[in-house]
Design an enzyme around this catalytic site. Structure first.
Site, mmCIF file in Angstrom:
data_model
loop_
_atom_site.group_PDB
_atom_site.id
_atom_site.type_symbol
_atom_site.label_atom_id
_atom_site.label_comp_id
_atom_site.label_asym_id
_atom_site.label_seq_id
_atom_site.Cartn_x
_atom_site.Cartn_y
_atom_site.Cartn_z
ATOM 1 N N HIS A 60 0.879 -1.375 -0.020
ATOM 2 C CA HIS A 60 0.024 -0.118 0.094
ATOM 3 C C HIS A 60 0.924 1.330 0.022
ATOM 4 C CE1 HIS A 60 0.054 -0.544 4.814
ATOM 5 N NE2 HIS A 60 1.040 0.496 4.322
ATOM 6 N N HIS A 73 -2.191 4.242 9.948
ATOM 7 C CA HIS A 73 -0.846 4.830 10.074
ATOM 8 C C HIS A 73 -1.137 6.061 11.010
ATOM 9 C CE1 HIS A 73 -0.619 2.373 6.560
ATOM 10 N NE2 HIS A 73 0.742 2.189 6.749
HETATM 11 C C1 DHB Z 1 6.139 3.640 3.038
HETATM 12 C C2 DHB Z 1 5.552 2.358 3.006
HETATM 13 C C3 DHB Z 1 4.553 2.107 4.035
HETATM 14 O O1 DHB Z 1 3.963 0.927 4.105
HETATM 15 C C4 DHB Z 1 4.081 3.170 4.850
HETATM 16 O O2 DHB Z 1 2.840 2.948 5.412
HETATM 17 C C5 DHB Z 1 4.820 4.480 4.646
HETATM 18 C C6 DHB Z 1 5.799 4.621 3.777
HETATM 19 C C7 DHB Z 1 7.273 4.074 2.089
HETATM 20 O O3 DHB Z 1 7.957 3.058 1.522
HETATM 21 O O4 DHB Z 1 7.708 5.004 1.959
HETATM 22 FE FE FE Z 2 2.303 1.024 5.681
#
Ligand code: DHB
Ligand code: FE
Length: 285
Positions: A12, A59
């Protein structure tokens, strides 16, 4: 009777959403990544479900560190794409399915999983980026979505085994819903990545591909993998992968003695921002 016909698994990465929203999908960095979802977008058109049960993680967007539900089911009629600091993504509102969500909450809680009921929630990249990858940029998402948020941000997080068992409980809940609905269950997040500390940028292709293999062929054994193995081998944010076990645990080989699911599509790509991108579409037999 409602039935789960397929599961979808995908990363994601928020930068994927930004690349789409800013018209960068044809750029050399992004083109191979989006090409991996061409099949998936057509498959979604050909196999549009009535409802998507979408397992994702918030998040620290809807839930701050003030309150951290381990498992939270969205029972609202709709959900607004969240502002994660750069304004909300220009994507459609997410329509919910309060009747089915309430039924699943009732059934799964009675099967002894303590879910948090969420009647209002903004949804972040954890939910909207998988929808964009699978559906492109439509004026409206093709069907209602039940968001199911899992805490994989703040320890302690649920074990793979508990996630797998929760998937089984969700399958039972769906089976006991009277309306004739075709449901897809999605497991999102992952694959290997670490966003912080000395190991930031960690990618483990061998781990990721072994995870995909075992998720397909022996998810019950994969469910016994302890947290520390994810963190050591797939990085601190690689723990997002336990959410894939919820979707896999809801498939018919696990719950109804059916044959292993058909692998309609498998894709793996590095890099996308700081992560490895993994993607599977599994159809129940
Ligand atoms: C990134 C990946 C993630 O799963 C996330 O929640 C935030 C950032 C990244 O690769 O930058
Ligand atoms: Fe993530």
């Amino acid at each position: 009777m409602a039935r789960i016909t397929a599961s979808v698994f995908t990363s994601h990465v928020p930068a994927i959403g930004a690349a789409l929203d800013m018209g960068k999908t044809a750029e050399p960095y992004w083109q191979p990544l989006f090409a991996g979802y061409d099949f998936s977008k057509q498959w979604m058109k050909d196999n549009t479900p009535d409802v998507i049960f979408l397992v994702f993680n918030d998040h620290a967007t809807a839930f701050s560190l003030d309150m951290i539900p381990t498992f939270a089911i969205g029972t609202a009629a709709q959900y607004t794409p969240a502002d994660e600091g750069w304004g909300p993504r220009p994507v459609p509102m997410v329509q919910g399915h309060p009747e089915l969500a309430s039924h699943i909450a009732q059934s799964v809680i009675q099967q002894d999983f303590d879910l948090t009921i969420v009647n209002k929630m903004d949804v972040d990249h954890g939910l909207t980026v998988p929808l964009s990858l699978m559906c492109g940029q439509p004026a409206a998402w093709p069907c209602p979505v039940i968001p199911f948020a899992v805490n994989v941000v703040q320890y302690p997080v649920p074990s793979g085994q508990r996630c797998f068992n929760l998937g089984k409980a969700i399958a039972q809940a769906v089976k006991s819903y009277d309306d004739d609905l075709n449901i897809h269950i999605w497991g999102t997040g992952g694959m290997s990545h670490q966003l912080q500390g000395p190991r930031a940028g960690l990618i483990n292709k061998a781990f990721d591909n072994a995870f995909l293999d075992q998720l397909i062929t022996d998810p019950a054994a994969l469910a016994t993998k302890p947290h520390i193995d994810y963190v050591r081998e797939a990085g601190s944010e690689g723990i997002e992968l336990v959410m894939w076990l919820i979707a896999r645990g809801a498939m018919s080989d696990v719950n109804a003695g059916k044959a292993a699911p058909h692998v309609a599509h498998r894709f793996y790509h590095v890099p996308a921002s700081n992560t490895a991108v993994g993607h599977l579409i599994l159809e129940n037999t």
